[in-house]
Design a protein around this motif. Structure first.
Motif, PDB file in Angstrom:
ATOM      1  N   ASP A 146     -13.269  13.730   0.165  1.00 34.73           N
ATOM      2  CA  ASP A 146     -13.455  12.591  -0.740  1.00 34.73           C
ATOM      3  C   ASP A 146     -12.809  12.855  -2.098  1.00 34.73           C
ATOM      4  O   ASP A 146     -12.196  11.967  -2.697  1.00 34.73           O
ATOM      5  CB  ASP A 146     -14.949  12.298  -0.926  1.00 34.73           C
ATOM      6  N   LYS A 183       0.828  12.197  -0.724  1.00 35.66           N
ATOM      7  CA  LYS A 183       1.260  10.888  -1.221  1.00 35.66           C
ATOM      8  C   LYS A 183       2.273  10.253  -0.287  1.00 35.66           C
ATOM      9  O   LYS A 183       2.298   9.037  -0.110  1.00 35.66           O
ATOM     10  CB  LYS A 183       1.874  11.016  -2.617  1.00 35.66           C
ATOM     11  N   ARG A 205      -9.058  12.493  -1.752  1.00 31.04           N
ATOM     12  CA  ARG A 205      -8.688  11.076  -1.696  1.00 31.04           C
ATOM     13  C   ARG A 205      -8.713  10.448  -3.089  1.00 31.04           C
ATOM     14  O   ARG A 205      -7.835   9.649  -3.445  1.00 31.04           O
ATOM     15  CB  ARG A 205      -9.628  10.313  -0.756  1.00 31.04           C
ATOM     16  N   GLU A 206      -9.719  10.808  -3.877  1.00 32.09           N
ATOM     17  CA  GLU A 206      -9.824  10.285  -5.233  1.00 32.09           C
ATOM     18  C   GLU A 206      -8.663  10.767  -6.101  1.00 32.09           C
ATOM     19  O   GLU A 206      -8.101  10.008  -6.890  1.00 32.09           O
ATOM     20  CB  GLU A 206     -11.153  10.707  -5.868  1.00 32.09           C
ATOM     21  N   ASP A 207      -8.307  12.052  -5.943  1.00 35.19           N
ATOM     22  CA  ASP A 207      -7.171  12.599  -6.702  1.00 35.19           C
ATOM     23  C   ASP A 207      -5.892  11.832  -6.398  1.00 35.19           C
ATOM     24  O   ASP A 207      -5.097  11.530  -7.296  1.00 35.19           O
ATOM     25  CB  ASP A 207      -6.959  14.088  -6.354  1.00 35.19           C
ATOM     26  N   ILE A 208      -5.685  11.525  -5.116  1.00 30.59           N
ATOM     27  CA  ILE A 208      -4.484  10.788  -4.701  1.00 30.59           C
ATOM     28  C   ILE A 208      -4.512   9.375  -5.259  1.00 30.59           C
ATOM     29  O   ILE A 208      -3.500   8.861  -5.757  1.00 30.59           O
ATOM     30  CB  ILE A 208      -4.368  10.765  -3.159  1.00 30.59           C
ATOM     31  N   GLU A 209      -5.676   8.738  -5.187  1.00 31.65           N
ATOM     32  CA  GLU A 209      -5.818   7.357  -5.640  1.00 31.65           C
ATOM     33  C   GLU A 209      -5.542   7.208  -7.135  1.00 31.65           C
ATOM     34  O   GLU A 209      -4.892   6.267  -7.574  1.00 31.65           O
ATOM     35  CB  GLU A 209      -7.219   6.843  -5.308  1.00 31.65           C
ATOM     36  N   PHE A 210      -6.053   8.169  -7.923  1.00 31.10           N
ATOM     37  CA  PHE A 210      -5.906   8.073  -9.368  1.00 31.10           C
ATOM     38  C   PHE A 210      -4.631   8.733  -9.892  1.00 31.10           C
ATOM     39  O   PHE A 210      -4.388   8.735 -11.096  1.00 31.10           O
ATOM     40  CB  PHE A 210      -7.132   8.695 -10.055  1.00 31.10           C
ATOM     41  N   SER A 220      -2.271  13.256   7.278  1.00 34.92           N
ATOM     42  CA  SER A 220      -3.422  13.146   6.377  1.00 34.92           C
ATOM     43  C   SER A 220      -4.724  13.395   7.115  1.00 34.92           C
ATOM     44  O   SER A 220      -5.609  14.116   6.627  1.00 34.92           O
ATOM     45  CB  SER A 220      -3.449  11.758   5.730  1.00 34.92           C
ATOM     46  N   GLY A 240       0.820  -1.210   0.000  1.00 30.29           N
ATOM     47  CA  GLY A 240       0.000   0.000   0.000  1.00 30.29           C
ATOM     48  C   GLY A 240       0.851   1.256   0.000  1.00 30.29           C
ATOM     49  O   GLY A 240       2.033   1.216   0.351  1.00 30.29           O
ATOM     50  N   PRO A 241       0.268   2.410  -0.364  1.00 29.75           N
ATOM     51  CA  PRO A 241       1.042   3.646  -0.546  1.00 29.75           C
ATOM     52  C   PRO A 241       1.732   4.162   0.714  1.00 29.75           C
ATOM     53  O   PRO A 241       2.858   4.644   0.651  1.00 29.75           O
ATOM     54  CB  PRO A 241       0.000   4.651  -1.055  1.00 29.75           C
ATOM     55  N   GLU A 242       1.075   4.049   1.849  1.00 30.03           N
ATOM     56  CA  GLU A 242       1.651   4.624   3.072  1.00 30.03           C
ATOM     57  C   GLU A 242       2.922   3.891   3.496  1.00 30.03           C
ATOM     58  O   GLU A 242       3.968   4.500   3.731  1.00 30.03           O
ATOM     59  CB  GLU A 242       0.622   4.575   4.197  1.00 30.03           C
TER      60      GLU A 242
END
Length: 336
Positions: free
Chosen positions: A287, A267, A290-295, A274, A21-23
């Motif tokens: 939200d 990131k 979070r979506e911006d980070i995910e994509f 966060s 995972g990213p973290e």
């Protein structure tokens, strides 16, 4: 039927990081240099779907290598073999040891790689040109060039020529040169120097004084040494320190920060940082972030750090303008 190519080391590492995972992956990347980080980022970007069995195999290999390295650290390679053989058998043990053998090999003259070029020059300038050439051939080019440049002019060309025509050297010869050089170093090497002071040291102190004292020091430094003052400013407040800012001030900062910068900055941020950001945003805005980070996909660590620094610059500007409060020392704890 097409043959499935086995994964190489970088591909295995990339799959391992994605699974973590990213973290957690971001924490691991902090211990890697820029080149390693960029290579792994590229591998992650090019990843294809990996079967569950293959992921299990990667994790088993990772666990076995960690176990082997731990045993080697405790009692050396022979001890590691003995313990692993009891657990896995001889064949599996040789496979595990074989995988980590490359990382166990120490390059010749490794013990002088941390020496300064001027210090190294004092030890080798009286040696035969062939010996000097052998040593320089195993050093980093930057350090080798510094030593070569400092040699007497009449020896520079001779050493350079011997490096150029050098082909293979007997391991016994290398070991003998290492032994002699290491003995010379150990006989006159000074005690290890301890580091004290420096920019980071003064930053740690200034970060703990009250705001009035900080302003007095920084204003004086800006007159005496503007470059030093700017260097100190860059280190005085790091991105992770956002957690010590009050919620109202965080909300004020968020109004000044570009959403793309905040997505990049988070990131590589901890859960605590966060959460501090998300808790000071509306549910919809959080939200979306979070979506911006995910994509966003894989990003370079350098880009993350630059985005974090831009946000720190916003915080410093707002603080200087008196629009937000950053708690420092005892003097700032009383707000009127």
């Amino acid at each position: 039927m097409a043959t499935v190519k086995p994964l190489n080391g970088k591909q295995k590492a990339a799959n391992f990081l994605v699974f973590l995972g990213p973290e957690k992956s971001a924490r691991l990347l902090k211990y890697m240099n820029e080149e390693e980080t960029e290579q792994l980022t590229l591998e992650i970007a090019n990843l294809r779907k990996v079967s569950t069995d293959k992921m299990d195999e990667i994790f088993r290999e990772f666990f076995e290598m960690c176990l082997a390295n731990e045993f080697i650290g405790q009692g050396g390679i022979e001890y590691a073999k003995e313990v692993l053989e009891k657990a896995y058998g001889q064949e599996k043990t040789m496979e595990i040891i074989g995988r980590i053998s490359a990382s166990l090999q120490v390059r010749p003259f490794d013990f002088i790689r941390k020496a300064e070029p001027t210090q190294l020059l004092n030890f080798i300038q009286s040696e035969h040109p062939q010996t000097i050439a052998l040593i320089l051939a195993y050093l980093e080019p930057e350090k080798a060039s510094a030593v070569l440049s400092a040699l007497p002019p009449e020896r520079q060309a001779e050493v350079a020529k011997r490096i150029a025509i050098m082909d293979t050297t007997s391991p016994d010869v290398i070991k003998e040169v290492e032994r002699v050089l290491e003995r010379k170093l150990s006989s006159i090497a000074p005690q290890e120097m301890r580091v004290a002071g420096g920019v980071k040291s003064v930053v740690e102190i200034i970060n703990r004084v009250d705001r009035a004292t900080e302003k007095t020091i920084m204003e004086s430094l800006e007159v005496q040494d503007p470059e030093l003052a700017e260097e100190i400013k860059k280190l005085m407040f790091v991105f992770e320190d956002i957690v010590i800012i009050d919620d109202r001030s965080v909300q004020r900062v968020l109004r000044e920060v570009e959403s793309q910068d905040m997505a990049l900055a988070l990131k590589g941020a901890s859960n605590e940082v966060s959460q501090k950001i998300y808790s000071n945003m509306s549910s919809r805005a959080a939200d979306m972030l979070r979506e911006d980070i995910e994509f966003m996909g894989p990003v370079r660590l350098r880009d993350v750090e630059e985005a974090q620094q831009r946000i720190v610059n916003v915080i410093r500007r707002l603080e200087d303008a008196g629009e937000i409060v950053v708690s420092r020392g005892q003097g700032d704890e009383v707000i009127v």
